[in-house]
Scaffold this motif. Structure first.
Motif, PDB file in Angstrom:
ATOM      1  N   MET A   1      -3.025   0.829  -1.393  1.00  0.00           N
ATOM      2  CA  MET A   1      -3.556   0.784   0.211  1.00  0.00           C
ATOM      3  C   MET A   1      -4.982   1.409   0.082  1.00  0.00           C
ATOM      4  SD  MET A   1      -1.870   1.916   3.612  1.00  0.00           S
ATOM      5  CE  MET A   1      -0.250   1.394   3.014  1.00  0.00           C
ATOM      6  N   ASP A   2      -5.880   0.705   0.752  1.00  0.00           N
ATOM      7  CA  ASP A   2      -7.193   1.159   0.861  1.00  0.00           C
ATOM      8  C   ASP A   2      -7.369   2.312   1.900  1.00  0.00           C
ATOM      9  OD1 ASP A   2      -7.919   0.237   3.413  1.00  0.00           O
ATOM     10  OD2 ASP A   2      -8.183  -1.951   2.333  1.00  0.00           O
ATOM     11  N   ASP A   3      -8.476   2.922   1.758  1.00  0.00           N
ATOM     12  CA  ASP A   3      -8.927   3.957   2.520  1.00  0.00           C
ATOM     13  C   ASP A   3      -8.911   3.859   3.839  1.00  0.00           C
ATOM     14  OD1 ASP A   3     -11.025   5.438   0.004  1.00  0.00           O
ATOM     15  OD2 ASP A   3      -8.968   5.555   0.057  1.00  0.00           O
ATOM     16  N   GLN A   4      -9.276   2.578   4.303  1.00  0.00           N
ATOM     17  CA  GLN A   4      -9.708   2.597   5.930  1.00  0.00           C
ATOM     18  C   GLN A   4      -8.460   1.866   6.552  1.00  0.00           C
ATOM     19  OE1 GLN A   4     -12.550  -0.685   5.611  1.00  0.00           O
ATOM     20  NE2 GLN A   4     -14.229   0.584   5.170  1.00  0.00           N
ATOM     21  N   GLN A   5      -7.050   1.681   5.738  1.00  0.00           N
ATOM     22  CA  GLN A   5      -6.050   1.178   6.559  1.00  0.00           C
ATOM     23  C   GLN A   5      -5.318   2.107   7.261  1.00  0.00           C
ATOM     24  OE1 GLN A   5      -3.777  -1.389   4.173  1.00  0.00           O
ATOM     25  NE2 GLN A   5      -2.096  -1.520   5.667  1.00  0.00           N
ATOM     26  N   GLN A   6      -5.022   2.071   8.562  1.00  0.00           N
ATOM     27  CA  GLN A   6      -4.261   3.112   9.215  1.00  0.00           C
ATOM     28  C   GLN A   6      -2.816   2.905   8.806  1.00  0.00           C
ATOM     29  OE1 GLN A   6      -5.390   5.309  11.369  1.00  0.00           O
ATOM     30  NE2 GLN A   6      -7.477   4.393  11.075  1.00  0.00           N
ATOM     31  N   GLY A  30       1.201  -4.062  14.622  1.00  0.00           N
ATOM     32  CA  GLY A  30       1.995  -3.264  13.643  1.00  0.00           C
ATOM     33  C   GLY A  30       2.382  -4.271  12.458  1.00  0.00           C
ATOM     34  N   VAL A  31       2.474  -3.804  11.277  1.00  0.00           N
ATOM     35  CA  VAL A  31       2.734  -4.760  10.080  1.00  0.00           C
ATOM     36  C   VAL A  31       4.110  -3.968   9.261  1.00  0.00           C
ATOM     37  CG1 VAL A  31       2.124  -5.380   7.649  1.00  0.00           C
ATOM     38  CG2 VAL A  31       0.402  -5.318   9.645  1.00  0.00           C
ATOM     39  N   THR A  32       5.131  -4.836   9.428  1.00  0.00           N
ATOM     40  CA  THR A  32       6.506  -4.191   8.583  1.00  0.00           C
ATOM     41  C   THR A  32       6.543  -4.827   7.218  1.00  0.00           C
ATOM     42  OG1 THR A  32       7.485  -6.267   9.373  1.00  0.00           O
ATOM     43  CG2 THR A  32       7.330  -4.484  11.135  1.00  0.00           C
ATOM     44  N   ALA A  37       1.213  -6.350   2.092  1.00  0.00           N
ATOM     45  CA  ALA A  37       0.852  -5.631   3.490  1.00  0.00           C
ATOM     46  C   ALA A  37      -0.726  -5.501   3.350  1.00  0.00           C
ATOM     47  CB  ALA A  37       1.539  -4.375   3.627  1.00  0.00           C
ATOM     48  N   ASP A  38      -1.549  -5.201   2.146  1.00  0.00           N
ATOM     49  CA  ASP A  38      -2.735  -4.893   2.212  1.00  0.00           C
ATOM     50  C   ASP A  38      -3.720  -6.365   2.288  1.00  0.00           C
ATOM     51  OD1 ASP A  38      -2.202  -2.347   1.289  1.00  0.00           O
ATOM     52  OD2 ASP A  38      -2.691  -2.503  -0.702  1.00  0.00           O
ATOM     53  N   LEU A 215       3.818  -7.191  16.451  1.00  0.00           N
ATOM     54  CA  LEU A 215       4.651  -6.754  15.505  1.00  0.00           C
ATOM     55  C   LEU A 215       4.555  -7.897  14.643  1.00  0.00           C
ATOM     56  CD1 LEU A 215       7.737  -4.512  16.186  1.00  0.00           C
ATOM     57  CD2 LEU A 215       5.598  -3.873  14.880  1.00  0.00           C
ATOM     58  N   THR A 216       4.297  -7.845  13.434  1.00  0.00           N
ATOM     59  CA  THR A 216       4.272  -9.009  12.404  1.00  0.00           C
ATOM     60  C   THR A 216       5.502  -8.805  11.349  1.00  0.00           C
ATOM     61  OG1 THR A 216       2.886  -7.838  10.773  1.00  0.00           O
ATOM     62  CG2 THR A 216       2.032  -9.376  12.530  1.00  0.00           C
ATOM     63  N   PHE A 217       6.091  -9.736  11.328  1.00  0.00           N
ATOM     64  CA  PHE A 217       7.002  -9.938  10.100  1.00  0.00           C
ATOM     65  C   PHE A 217       7.042 -11.031   9.286  1.00  0.00           C
ATOM     66  CE2 PHE A 217       8.906  -8.402  14.267  1.00  0.00           C
ATOM     67  CZ  PHE A 217       9.580  -7.115  13.989  1.00  0.00           C
ATOM     68  N   THR A 218       7.093 -10.472   7.819  1.00  0.00           N
ATOM     69  CA  THR A 218       6.919 -11.804   6.835  1.00  0.00           C
ATOM     70  C   THR A 218       8.063 -11.967   6.043  1.00  0.00           C
ATOM     71  OG1 THR A 218       6.042 -10.077   5.482  1.00  0.00           O
ATOM     72  CG2 THR A 218       4.282 -11.350   6.991  1.00  0.00           C
TER      73      THR A 218
END
Length: 386
Positions: A1-6, A30-32, A37-38, A215-218
């Motif tokens: 995961m990159d440094d900027q991602q919360q 929100g990402v579940t 995910a990245d 909220l996102t669901f994949t």
């Protein structure tokens, strides 16, 4: 995961810069997802959103998956008549895992002897990349069409292997078995609960508190996992209320949405079941849900954690957003200090907290006249006359 991602485990979302905001600026999503995910987070941030990531499940590494190994050996020992490949990444992963076990060539040889059906173009490409040729593939990418073809051919007494990928295939396996087929599941990408449940709990808390706008669901398992965790914590009624009324649930496709719809939660979905179209749906839906008011000659659009004043993005602290939301519920009406105090999270009983938060809100908006002070009564929005 990159440094900027919360992440849901870290501090709250950072406001987007004023000079370069996109259609999702001022909104928190929100990402579940556990997988990709990245990629999804990058697409959302590129359009201005703040992202809270809390994987609601984890994927068993294929090379370590004893169930997949057992299913592969079973198919090598007892050949199927038909193999249904459902996802490109799942099919490639299966072949790569078999290579790692020293069974790759044997598996490919077996698949060359049987009828292989591909759910769609991407899967077809993965099959051909492995040196195989599919018997047939529907242009619709629909498992219903695959099922229709199998039943039309007749499956009574036939052995059908179905490459699973963690998501349920409602009615597919049952219909084949009712028609007389022996169905063998090939469990590519099994899902388990996350090892660290803390981020999921924090995302649940944020959702219930309306600290996220969508909220996102994949995947269907992610939705099921989040609902189950909410139930364990006694938060299920509050979560469902948030998703039904205030927080937008966005699913990548209809299968992913099943668990939510079964609980009476309506979702939004893209026409094409891909991450890009999913983000496009959010870019259309979230701005359309924002409250737009004409105040003191200015156009004010109230978003999740920021406000657009004449198109300029203004970051607003949480206490200020709570006050603004309370005022916007009755535009132009006076809201008492006592009522505003009750809207402030954790403010206690001191009405001075309202004055402090109001001063900060006005400073954040950059236009103090948007909110009027009514002496000895409270505050109101300076709504323009129609």
């Amino acid at each position: 995961m990159d440094d900027q991602q919360q992440t849901a485990a870290g501090p709250g979302p950072e406001p987007q810069p004023e000079q370069a905001h996109g259609p999702l600026a001022g909104f928190t999503v929100g990402v579940t997802a556990a997988r990709r995910a990245d990629e999804l987070g990058a697409l959302l941030r590129r359009r201005g959103a703040a992202v809270l990531h809390a994987p609601a499940l984890r994927i068993v590494p294929l090379a370590d998956d004893s169930e997949l190994l057992a299913a592969t050996k079973d198919l090598l020992g007892h050949a199927p008549d038909v193999v249904v490949a459902t996802t490109a990444i799942g099919f490639r992963g299966w072949v790569e895992a078999a290579d790692g076990w020293g069974l790759g060539e044997e598996l490919l040889a077996r698949l060359r002897e049987v009828e292989v059906l591909a759910r769609g173009p991407k899967v077809k490409g993965a099959i051909r990349a492995a040196g195989l040729t599919e018997e047939w593939s529907p242009s619709s990418e629909s498992m219903a069409e695959v099922l229709e073809r199998l039943l039309a051919e007749g499956v009574d007494g036939r052995r059908v292997a179905v490459q699973l990928h963690g998501e349920p295939l409602p009615g597919f396996v049952e219909a084949l078995r009712e028609a007389g087929a022996e169905v063998v599941g090939v469990p590519v990408y099994r899902w388990l609960p996350p090892e660290d449940i803390g981020p999921v709990d924090r995302l649940l808390d944020a959702t219930v508190a309306r600290g996220v706008d969508a909220l996102t669901f994949t995947s269907a398992p992610a939705a099921v996992s989040l609902l189950e965790r909410a139930e364990v914590r006694g938060l299920l009624p509050e979560l469902l209320s948030a998703l039904r009324h205030d927080v937008l649930p966005a699913c990548v496709g209809p299968v992913t949405a099943l668990a939510l719809q079964a609980r009476g939660v309506e979702t939004v979905q893209p026409e094409r079941f891909r991450l890009g179209p999913l983000v496009q749906v959010l870019c259309r839906e979230l701005p359309g849900r924002a409250r737009v008011l004409r105040l003191a000659g200015h156009r004010v659009e109230i978003r999740g954690h920021a406000v657009l004043v004449d198109g300029e993005l203004r970051a607003v602290p949480p206490a200020g957003m709570a006050l603004l939301a309370a005022l916007a519920r009755q535009p132009g009406w006076v809201v008492s200090r006592a009522d505003l105090l009750s809207a402030l999270p954790g403010a206690g009983r001191d009405e001075h907290a309202v004055e402090t938060a109001m001063a900060r809100l006005r400073a954040a908006l950059g236009t103090p006249k948007l909110i009027q002070t009514v002496v000895k009564r409270g505050y109101r929005l300076a709504v323009d006359a129609p």
